[in-house]
Write a protein that holds these residues in place. Structure first.
Motif, mmCIF file in Angstrom:
data_model
loop_
_atom_site.group_PDB
_atom_site.id
_atom_site.type_symbol
_atom_site.label_atom_id
_atom_site.label_comp_id
_atom_site.label_asym_id
_atom_site.label_seq_id
_atom_site.Cartn_x
_atom_site.Cartn_y
_atom_site.Cartn_z
ATOM 1 N N ASP A 58 -10.606 0.610 -6.857
ATOM 2 C CA ASP A 58 -10.690 0.030 -8.200
ATOM 3 C C ASP A 58 -12.132 -0.226 -8.625
ATOM 4 O OD1 ASP A 58 -7.944 0.111 -8.371
ATOM 5 O OD2 ASP A 58 -7.652 -2.051 -8.058
ATOM 6 N N GLU A 59 -12.986 -0.583 -7.675
ATOM 7 C CA GLU A 59 -14.398 -0.836 -7.979
ATOM 8 C C GLU A 59 -15.215 0.450 -8.040
ATOM 9 O OE1 GLU A 59 -15.941 -3.629 -8.922
ATOM 10 O OE2 GLU A 59 -13.961 -4.564 -8.928
ATOM 11 N N GLY A 60 -14.603 1.585 -7.693
ATOM 12 C CA GLY A 60 -15.300 2.859 -7.740
ATOM 13 C C GLY A 60 -16.223 3.099 -6.558
ATOM 14 N N LEU A 61 -16.033 2.341 -5.479
ATOM 15 C CA LEU A 61 -16.910 2.489 -4.311
ATOM 16 C C LEU A 61 -16.429 3.568 -3.352
ATOM 17 C CD1 LEU A 61 -17.648 -1.271 -3.617
ATOM 18 C CD2 LEU A 61 -19.056 0.386 -4.858
ATOM 19 N N ILE A 62 -15.111 3.804 -3.315
ATOM 20 C CA ILE A 62 -14.569 4.885 -2.496
ATOM 21 C C ILE A 62 -13.556 5.671 -3.311
ATOM 22 C CG2 ILE A 62 -14.880 3.551 -0.364
ATOM 23 C CD1 ILE A 62 -11.783 3.327 -0.197
ATOM 24 N N ALA A 63 -13.320 6.890 -2.871
ATOM 25 C CA ALA A 63 -12.269 7.733 -3.444
ATOM 26 C C ALA A 63 -11.349 8.127 -2.300
ATOM 27 C CB ALA A 63 -12.875 8.973 -4.094
ATOM 28 N N ILE A 64 -10.062 8.271 -2.601
ATOM 29 C CA ILE A 64 -9.098 8.712 -1.599
ATOM 30 C C ILE A 64 -8.212 9.778 -2.212
ATOM 31 C CG2 ILE A 64 -9.077 6.551 -0.297
ATOM 32 C CD1 ILE A 64 -6.454 5.829 -1.712
ATOM 33 N N GLU A 65 -7.712 10.673 -1.365
ATOM 34 C CA GLU A 65 -6.759 11.667 -1.840
ATOM 35 C C GLU A 65 -5.404 11.030 -2.060
ATOM 36 O OE1 GLU A 65 -6.566 15.303 0.416
ATOM 37 O OE2 GLU A 65 -8.699 15.188 0.853
ATOM 38 N N ALA A 66 -4.981 10.189 -1.119
ATOM 39 C CA ALA A 66 -3.678 9.533 -1.215
ATOM 40 C C ALA A 66 -3.664 8.299 -0.330
ATOM 41 C CB ALA A 66 -2.569 10.489 -0.779
ATOM 42 N N LEU A 67 -2.845 7.336 -0.720
ATOM 43 C CA LEU A 67 -2.607 6.156 0.096
ATOM 44 C C LEU A 67 -1.136 6.193 0.481
ATOM 45 C CD1 LEU A 67 -3.650 3.540 1.342
ATOM 46 C CD2 LEU A 67 -3.178 2.395 -0.828
ATOM 47 N N LEU A 68 -0.878 6.515 1.740
ATOM 48 C CA LEU A 68 0.488 6.660 2.225
ATOM 49 C C LEU A 68 0.962 5.343 2.824
ATOM 50 C CD1 LEU A 68 0.137 10.127 3.998
ATOM 51 C CD2 LEU A 68 0.832 9.653 1.641
ATOM 52 N N ILE A 69 2.047 4.823 2.257
ATOM 53 C CA ILE A 69 2.608 3.555 2.722
ATOM 54 C C ILE A 69 4.072 3.801 3.063
ATOM 55 C CG2 ILE A 69 3.116 1.164 2.105
ATOM 56 C CD1 ILE A 69 0.828 1.393 0.033
ATOM 57 N N GLY A 70 4.454 3.428 4.279
ATOM 58 C CA GLY A 70 5.842 3.567 4.686
ATOM 59 C C GLY A 70 6.199 4.921 5.280
ATOM 60 N N THR A 71 5.226 5.793 5.448
ATOM 61 C CA THR A 71 5.503 7.113 6.013
ATOM 62 C C THR A 71 5.151 7.186 7.493
ATOM 63 O OG1 THR A 71 3.325 7.939 5.381
ATOM 64 C CG2 THR A 71 5.116 8.254 3.803
ATOM 65 N N ALA A 72 4.443 6.203 7.977
ATOM 66 C CA ALA A 72 4.038 6.140 9.387
ATOM 67 C C ALA A 72 4.109 4.683 9.820
ATOM 68 C CB ALA A 72 2.625 6.690 9.550
ATOM 69 N N ASP A 73 3.694 4.418 11.039
ATOM 70 C CA ASP A 73 3.717 3.041 11.543
ATOM 71 C C ASP A 73 2.783 2.124 10.762
ATOM 72 O OD1 ASP A 73 5.552 3.758 13.474
ATOM 73 O OD2 ASP A 73 4.027 4.080 15.024
ATOM 74 N N THR A 74 1.694 2.672 10.260
ATOM 75 C CA THR A 74 0.729 1.900 9.476
ATOM 76 C C THR A 74 0.383 2.674 8.212
ATOM 77 O OG1 THR A 74 -1.177 2.904 10.578
ATOM 78 C CG2 THR A 74 -0.310 0.881 11.556
#
Length: 97
Positions: A58-74
Motif C-alpha cells: 500500500d505504501e509502494g515500497l514493495i511489489a508482489i505478484e500474488a499474496l496466497l492465503i489459505g493455499t499452504a500452511d502459511t
C-alpha cells in the motif's frame, strides 16, 4: 506485561523489518516470502505477516505478484521485490552520514 495491541505492533514491526531486509539483500531479484522463511513463527504471525506485506504494498515500497492465503500452511507473497521507491527509502535510511 505488554498489552496485546502493543505486542502486535512490535511483532508486525519486526516482520516488516525482516521483509525489507530479505528483499534489500536479494534486490533486484524477485523473492517468494513466507513467515517461516523469515524466521517468524508464532500463533498470530501469519495474520501479522499478511498485514505487514499489505502495508508495504500500500505504501509502494514493495511489489508482489500474488499474496496466497489459505493455499499452504502459511501465507506466501509470490515474486516480492522492492520498488524503486522502496530501494530509495532504504538507501537514504541506511546510507552512512
Amino acid at each position: 506485561m505488554i498489552s496485546a495491541p502493543l505486542h502486535d505492533t512490535l511483532r508486525q514491526t519486526a516482520i516488516t523489518a525482516a521483509v525489507l531486509h530479505v528483499l534489500h539483500a536479494a534486490w533486484p531479484v524477485a523473492t517468494d516470502l513466507d513467515p517461516t522463511a523469515l524466521g517468524v513463527i508464532g500463533s498470530d504471525d501469519d495474520r501479522l505477516f499478511v498485514a505487514a506485506v499489505r502495508g508495504l504494498v500500500d505504501e509502494g515500497l514493495i511489489a508482489i505478484e500474488a499474496l496466497l492465503i489459505g493455499t499452504a500452511d502459511t501465507p506466501i507473497a509470490l515474486g516480492a521485490m522492492l520498488t524503486h521507491k522502496g530501494w530509495s527509502v532504504l538507501d537514504n535510511v541506511t546510507r552512512p552520514m
